[in-house]
Scaffold this motif. Sequence first.
Motif, mmCIF file in Angstrom:
data_model
loop_
_atom_site.group_PDB
_atom_site.id
_atom_site.type_symbol
_atom_site.label_atom_id
_atom_site.label_comp_id
_atom_site.label_asym_id
_atom_site.label_seq_id
_atom_site.Cartn_x
_atom_site.Cartn_y
_atom_site.Cartn_z
ATOM 1 N N ALA A 291 0.812 -1.214 0.000
ATOM 2 C CA ALA A 291 0.000 0.000 0.000
ATOM 3 C C ALA A 291 0.844 1.261 0.000
ATOM 4 C CB ALA A 291 -0.935 0.016 1.207
ATOM 5 N N SER A 297 1.790 2.286 6.408
ATOM 6 C CA SER A 297 0.381 2.073 6.096
ATOM 7 C C SER A 297 -0.209 0.920 6.908
ATOM 8 C CB SER A 297 0.189 1.786 4.606
ATOM 9 O OG SER A 297 -1.169 1.499 4.330
ATOM 10 N N ASP A 299 -2.493 -0.769 5.865
ATOM 11 C CA ASP A 299 -2.972 -1.730 4.866
ATOM 12 C C ASP A 299 -1.883 -2.664 4.346
ATOM 13 O OD1 ASP A 299 -5.476 -0.501 5.044
ATOM 14 O OD2 ASP A 299 -4.982 0.933 3.469
#
Length: 402
Positions: A291, A297, A299
């Motif tokens: 990500a 991040s 993610d």
Amino acid sequence: MNVVRRVLVVVVVLLALAPAAGGASLLPLPTRLANALAVPGNPATASGAVAVDLRTGELLFARHPDLPLAPASNEKLVVSFTALHELGPDYRFRTEVLARGYQENGVWHGDVFLKGYGDPTLTSLQLDGLATQLSELGIARITGRVYGDESWFDAHRTAPGWKAAFYIGECPPLSALIVDRAWYDHHTARQPALAAAGAFKVLLRSHGIATGLVGLGRAPDDAYALAQVESDPLSDVIVEMDRESDNFSAEMLLKDIGAEVGDAGTTPAGAAIVMRDLAAAEVPLDGVRVADGSGLSLDDRLTARALAALLVAAWDDLDVHDPFWRSLPVAGVNGTLEDRLRRAPARGAVRAKTGTTDRASALSGYVADRYGFAVLQNGWPVSTWSARKAQDRFATTLASAP
């Protein structure tokens, strides 16, 4: 007689202790590696670990190798690999002064554009070099404006999945044109390209060149190149990035991969190239999600198996091997491993990338020219002390192996 008895007692004790002292080393390597990870506060259900033999490719140890985990700064390894593979170790970031108009004697009639191409290492000293080049052209006045051009990248200042506190706190704002990491007039500039143009105007004045106002603008396609500076080679930039775990350089580099190789100077475009190159290198991608470039991040996901495969791919790639190896912190010597693994046999033998956030801790790299390894641990929050102890024990066990 007492002396003799004491000697006999010592001999008996030493003989009794000898099997115990050597017992651990007689255990199979996988067992010793499993024991190394057995640190309280380090739940096995939220961790993964892999060790491979670089000479044979044999998988020596695997615990939850396919568990998707937040990688922290181990994310920088996939960016380093792709950058070296796609751009090459000799790639240099450039910064240009472009112009429209014409020169008449000492006057440039028109505007000038300070255009950045994503150099994370650009400094005021290099801007001064650009001003010097304009002075050497005989320019004493610019009738138009000085524009900052950051169009090489998009205008997003952060990456997907970041906490709000990461902006400025963990990484300066992202821009294709950013000088001194956006430090301008005693603060971090929220508009880095405008600050760069302002700094350039001041430097031009110091060289006797008068200009109009500063602003933001995109150089026209037919703009005339007046001056250019370049960064150090990419291999050196990556050394600084990985050894010191520099979030800013990693994010800038990911966008540059997107601009140079992908379809745009964006984080997603760069991430798409990373995933493409990992697949081409036969890195298993189940559970992998890229990500951003730094690992900040929420993610991001990597697996221990994917990291280990990446390390093998970098080891076997003739163009990537040396700069990738050189970029990794050396145990007990430099970078983020300077104060870890300071004793033999690990000191100097382990080269590995660290990773630390409040929910992830990681250590992945090499032991001499024999082993590759990856250890990823998550928690909410992660116990940094326990995680690092397990990582260091794991790496030391490999360093002790034949």
